[in-house]
Every structure is written in C-alpha cells, then in structure tokens.
Design a protein around this motif. Structure first.
Motif, mmCIF file in Angstrom:
data_model
loop_
_atom_site.group_PDB
_atom_site.id
_atom_site.type_symbol
_atom_site.label_atom_id
_atom_site.label_comp_id
_atom_site.label_asym_id
_atom_site.label_seq_id
_atom_site.Cartn_x
_atom_site.Cartn_y
_atom_site.Cartn_z
ATOM 1 N N GLN A 197 0.861 -1.539 0.093
ATOM 2 C CA GLN A 197 -0.031 -0.102 -0.194
ATOM 3 C C GLN A 197 0.770 1.159 0.026
ATOM 4 O O GLN A 197 0.668 2.198 -0.719
ATOM 5 C CB GLN A 197 -0.958 -0.012 1.317
ATOM 6 C CG GLN A 197 -1.889 1.217 1.159
ATOM 7 C CD GLN A 197 -2.820 1.332 -0.051
ATOM 8 O OE1 GLN A 197 -3.163 0.243 -0.410
ATOM 9 N NE2 GLN A 197 -2.966 2.426 -0.347
ATOM 10 N N VAL A 198 2.055 1.187 0.558
ATOM 11 C CA VAL A 198 2.678 2.360 0.804
ATOM 12 C C VAL A 198 3.294 2.771 -0.537
ATOM 13 O O VAL A 198 3.935 3.689 -0.891
ATOM 14 C CB VAL A 198 3.790 2.154 1.896
ATOM 15 C CG1 VAL A 198 4.845 3.275 1.920
ATOM 16 C CG2 VAL A 198 2.726 2.471 3.408
ATOM 17 N N ALA A 199 3.944 1.511 -1.335
ATOM 18 C CA ALA A 199 4.497 1.720 -2.693
ATOM 19 C C ALA A 199 3.400 2.409 -3.541
ATOM 20 O O ALA A 199 3.885 3.132 -4.439
ATOM 21 C CB ALA A 199 4.932 0.255 -2.787
ATOM 22 N N VAL A 200 2.376 1.662 -3.381
ATOM 23 C CA VAL A 200 1.471 2.083 -4.362
ATOM 24 C C VAL A 200 0.961 3.738 -4.281
ATOM 25 O O VAL A 200 0.758 4.558 -5.054
ATOM 26 C CB VAL A 200 0.128 1.319 -4.416
ATOM 27 C CG1 VAL A 200 -1.065 1.800 -5.259
ATOM 28 C CG2 VAL A 200 0.461 -0.163 -4.750
ATOM 29 N N ASN A 201 0.918 3.960 -2.845
ATOM 30 C CA ASN A 201 0.474 5.428 -2.375
ATOM 31 C C ASN A 201 1.561 6.077 -1.552
ATOM 32 O O ASN A 201 1.352 5.911 -0.307
ATOM 33 C CB ASN A 201 -0.824 5.412 -1.748
ATOM 34 C CG ASN A 201 -1.684 6.685 -1.628
ATOM 35 O OD1 ASN A 201 -1.116 7.578 -1.822
ATOM 36 N ND2 ASN A 201 -2.566 6.776 -0.537
ATOM 37 N N PRO A 202 2.556 6.423 -2.144
ATOM 38 C CA PRO A 202 3.626 6.774 -1.092
ATOM 39 C C PRO A 202 3.298 8.163 -0.290
ATOM 40 O O PRO A 202 2.398 9.071 -0.587
ATOM 41 C CB PRO A 202 4.780 7.368 -2.298
ATOM 42 C CG PRO A 202 4.123 7.610 -3.499
ATOM 43 C CD PRO A 202 2.781 6.695 -3.443
ATOM 44 N N PRO A 203 4.343 8.560 0.657
ATOM 45 C CA PRO A 203 3.770 9.673 1.610
ATOM 46 C C PRO A 203 3.946 10.778 0.748
ATOM 47 O O PRO A 203 4.645 11.071 -0.088
ATOM 48 C CB PRO A 203 5.056 9.661 2.650
ATOM 49 C CG PRO A 203 5.595 8.208 2.339
ATOM 50 C CD PRO A 203 5.114 7.831 1.131
ATOM 51 N N GLY A 204 3.131 11.659 0.900
ATOM 52 C CA GLY A 204 2.785 13.287 0.158
ATOM 53 C C GLY A 204 1.951 12.766 -0.948
ATOM 54 O O GLY A 204 1.760 13.817 -1.955
ATOM 55 N N GLY A 205 1.664 11.554 -1.594
ATOM 56 C CA GLY A 205 0.956 11.481 -2.606
ATOM 57 C C GLY A 205 1.705 11.411 -3.853
ATOM 58 O O GLY A 205 2.771 11.176 -3.866
ATOM 59 N N VAL A 206 1.077 11.669 -5.011
ATOM 60 C CA VAL A 206 1.542 11.639 -6.440
ATOM 61 C C VAL A 206 0.879 12.922 -6.953
ATOM 62 O O VAL A 206 0.049 13.189 -6.619
ATOM 63 C CB VAL A 206 1.219 10.301 -7.046
ATOM 64 C CG1 VAL A 206 1.886 9.063 -6.427
ATOM 65 C CG2 VAL A 206 -0.110 9.916 -7.368
ATOM 66 N N TRP A 207 1.823 13.341 -8.119
ATOM 67 C CA TRP A 207 1.238 14.414 -8.968
ATOM 68 C C TRP A 207 0.106 13.826 -9.815
ATOM 69 O O TRP A 207 0.078 12.905 -10.230
ATOM 70 C CB TRP A 207 2.317 14.871 -9.732
ATOM 71 C CG TRP A 207 3.726 15.395 -9.187
ATOM 72 C CD1 TRP A 207 4.890 14.719 -9.043
ATOM 73 C CD2 TRP A 207 3.716 16.634 -8.364
ATOM 74 N NE1 TRP A 207 5.609 15.421 -8.301
ATOM 75 C CE2 TRP A 207 5.019 16.522 -7.857
ATOM 76 C CE3 TRP A 207 3.071 17.659 -8.027
ATOM 77 C CZ2 TRP A 207 5.607 17.762 -7.313
ATOM 78 C CZ3 TRP A 207 3.257 18.571 -7.487
ATOM 79 C CH2 TRP A 207 4.448 18.708 -6.715
ATOM 80 N N ASP A 208 -0.874 14.775 -9.760
ATOM 81 C CA ASP A 208 -2.212 14.462 -10.700
ATOM 82 C C ASP A 208 -1.868 14.732 -11.965
ATOM 83 O O ASP A 208 -2.677 13.934 -13.010
ATOM 84 C CB ASP A 208 -3.390 15.284 -10.195
ATOM 85 C CG ASP A 208 -3.707 15.157 -8.670
ATOM 86 O OD1 ASP A 208 -3.712 13.987 -8.143
ATOM 87 O OD2 ASP A 208 -4.403 15.889 -7.976
ATOM 88 N N GLU A 209 -1.182 15.517 -12.398
ATOM 89 C CA GLU A 209 -0.922 15.887 -13.893
ATOM 90 C C GLU A 209 0.358 16.429 -14.007
ATOM 91 O O GLU A 209 1.099 16.618 -13.203
ATOM 92 C CB GLU A 209 -2.013 16.946 -14.627
ATOM 93 C CG GLU A 209 -1.822 17.924 -13.710
ATOM 94 C CD GLU A 209 -3.039 19.116 -14.332
ATOM 95 O OE1 GLU A 209 -2.632 20.264 -13.793
ATOM 96 O OE2 GLU A 209 -4.193 18.696 -14.407
ATOM 97 N N ASP A 210 1.101 16.433 -15.532
ATOM 98 C CA ASP A 210 2.310 16.688 -15.829
ATOM 99 C C ASP A 210 2.326 18.207 -15.382
ATOM 100 O O ASP A 210 1.546 18.969 -15.804
ATOM 101 C CB ASP A 210 2.681 16.423 -17.019
ATOM 102 C CG ASP A 210 2.822 14.983 -17.449
ATOM 103 O OD1 ASP A 210 2.795 14.063 -16.396
ATOM 104 O OD2 ASP A 210 2.682 14.648 -18.473
ATOM 105 N N LYS A 211 3.419 18.655 -14.867
ATOM 106 C CA LYS A 211 3.815 20.072 -14.665
ATOM 107 C C LYS A 211 5.230 20.410 -14.774
ATOM 108 O O LYS A 211 6.075 19.452 -14.719
ATOM 109 C CB LYS A 211 3.461 20.620 -13.178
ATOM 110 C CG LYS A 211 1.892 20.373 -12.822
ATOM 111 C CD LYS A 211 1.620 20.617 -11.512
ATOM 112 C CE LYS A 211 0.314 20.468 -10.716
ATOM 113 N NZ LYS A 211 0.231 20.648 -9.537
ATOM 114 N N ALA A 212 5.519 21.698 -15.096
ATOM 115 C CA ALA A 212 6.689 22.155 -15.152
ATOM 116 C C ALA A 212 7.020 23.457 -14.379
ATOM 117 O O ALA A 212 6.047 24.239 -14.311
ATOM 118 C CB ALA A 212 7.363 22.331 -16.646
#
Length: 72
Positions: A13-28
C-alpha cells in the motif's frame, strides 16, 4: 504468518500510495530552464521530487520489508 501478511499489505500500500501522494498531472515549474529541468510527471511521487535521496532509501527499505515478508 499474520504479521508477515500485515507487513506485506502495508508495504504494498505504501509503494502504491507513497507519503505526500502523487502528482495528478504533468507540470513544469517556472524556475526550470534549460535541458536539465526537473518535471513533475503525473503519477510520480511528490516525495521523490522534493527529497530524491530520502525517497530512494525509503523505497529500498520498503522493498526489503515487502520481499522479506513474502519469504516467510
């Protein structure tokens, strides 16, 4: 056996949903310039973007606990 199952479930579960979450979309970022700019790719860990050394160590420990518990 129960402890190993809980550790495997937690590590997965921690590998799939890491601390801090994941980016929703590509950004620069606006500060990025040139070829070496760091991109925020959708689906990648936010922790890996801000703390890459800590994230690598975190994932290494998580992988060891996951595979160690599978071996029990």
């Amino acid at each position: 056996m129960i402890a190993a199952t809980l550790i495997v479930g937690m590590a997965f579960q921690v590998a799939v949903n890491p601390p801090g979450g994941v980016w929703d979309e590509d950004k620069a970022t606006e500060a990025d310039a040139g070829e070496d700019k760091k991109r925020m790719l959708g689906g990648t860990s936010i922790m890996a973007y801000y703390y890459p050394e800590h994230y690598e160590m975190y994932m290494a420990y998580n992988s060891v606990s996951f595979f160690g518990s599978l071996g029990m």
